[in-house]
Design a protein around this motif. Sequence first.
Motif, PDB file in Angstrom:
ATOM      1  N   TYR A   8       3.580  -1.155  19.451  1.00 51.75           N
ATOM      2  CA  TYR A   8       4.517  -1.838  18.557  1.00 51.75           C
ATOM      3  C   TYR A   8       4.434  -1.254  17.141  1.00 51.75           C
ATOM      4  N   GLU A   9       5.597  -1.007  16.528  1.00 49.99           N
ATOM      5  CA  GLU A   9       5.651  -0.467  15.175  1.00 49.99           C
ATOM      6  C   GLU A   9       5.985  -1.576  14.179  1.00 49.99           C
ATOM      7  N   PHE A  10       5.309  -1.595  13.055  1.00 49.92           N
ATOM      8  CA  PHE A  10       5.540  -2.629  12.055  1.00 49.92           C
ATOM      9  C   PHE A  10       5.151  -2.106  10.670  1.00 49.92           C
ATOM     10  N   ALA A  11       5.591  -2.843   9.633  1.00 48.90           N
ATOM     11  CA  ALA A  11       5.294  -2.470   8.251  1.00 48.90           C
ATOM     12  C   ALA A  11       4.005  -3.138   7.798  1.00 48.90           C
ATOM     13  N   ALA A  12       3.187  -2.395   7.059  1.00 49.96           N
ATOM     14  CA  ALA A  12       1.918  -2.935   6.595  1.00 49.96           C
ATOM     15  C   ALA A  12       1.562  -2.324   5.243  1.00 49.96           C
ATOM     16  N   ASN A  13       0.648  -2.975   4.544  1.00 48.71           N
ATOM     17  CA  ASN A  13       0.147  -2.468   3.274  1.00 48.71           C
ATOM     18  C   ASN A  13      -0.661  -1.196   3.534  1.00 48.71           C
ATOM     19  N   ALA A  14      -0.315  -0.118   2.852  1.00 47.30           N
ATOM     20  CA  ALA A  14      -0.969   1.167   3.084  1.00 47.30           C
ATOM     21  C   ALA A  14      -2.469   1.091   2.824  1.00 47.30           C
ATOM     22  N   TYR A  15      -2.873   0.358   1.776  1.00 44.06           N
ATOM     23  CA  TYR A  15      -4.300   0.236   1.462  1.00 44.06           C
ATOM     24  C   TYR A  15      -5.043  -0.473   2.592  1.00 44.06           C
ATOM     25  N   ASP A  16      -4.427  -1.562   3.135  1.00 40.55           N
ATOM     26  CA  ASP A  16      -5.064  -2.311   4.224  1.00 40.55           C
ATOM     27  C   ASP A  16      -5.233  -1.463   5.475  1.00 40.55           C
TER      28      ASP A  16
END
Length: 231
Positions: A28-36
């Motif tokens: 599954y593809e999703f958006a996330a905080n790059a730092y996290d």
Amino acid sequence: MKIITDLGTVQRGEYRRHMVVVRCACGYEFAANAYDVKSGHTRSCRKARGGCPLIDGVREEPYFNKAQGTWAVPLSGGMIAVVDAADFQRVSSRRWKLARRKSINYAESRNKSSRENIMLHVFLTGWRYADHRNGDGLDNRRSNLRQSTVSQQRANARRKSDNTSGFKGVYWSERNGAYVGRIQCVRKTYHLGLFRSASAAGKAYDDAARKHFGSFACLNFPRHGERGCRT
């Protein structure tokens, strides 16, 4: 997880964050905080409310699409609903889940006082019948919603999954040895004639649909700016 796309800096609530699109181990593809993601804090997607099917992950949060001026609202099943920025505050006051109606996905919320479910597009507009122009029940931008009747909603639907002719409003008649074109409008069925080919019957349906439904018509052979029903 693997980073697929760098979204750059986007607005999330009162803060700006560097966001990326990542692919979870479950696919599954999703958006996330790059730092996290880089620090290992975000290890998986939130495929469903109980967590990722493979890894118990963190809860996915709404995110802002700066280019389009819209918010993506997470639903169950790893899906999202899209709303305008002006509607986000009101929408975020509720919890939304995925609801499937006649092969179309919608966003739905439970009304605690009446104990009834309400669709997101109805919640936003107040209309009893609201049609999605592009046929995507999760695209709830104001520009994609319009007031309609039940007949107009059916007119804007794609061909049914059990259709064997390949064209909306067309079926094969063994009795006549030909393809039959027909259209339904306000509880009435109009027969358009017998045709040697399914495509000819499909074109006859398109002509009748433009006449009866106007901009609500979902067509077999759409012209520029019209909606197609075969994809």
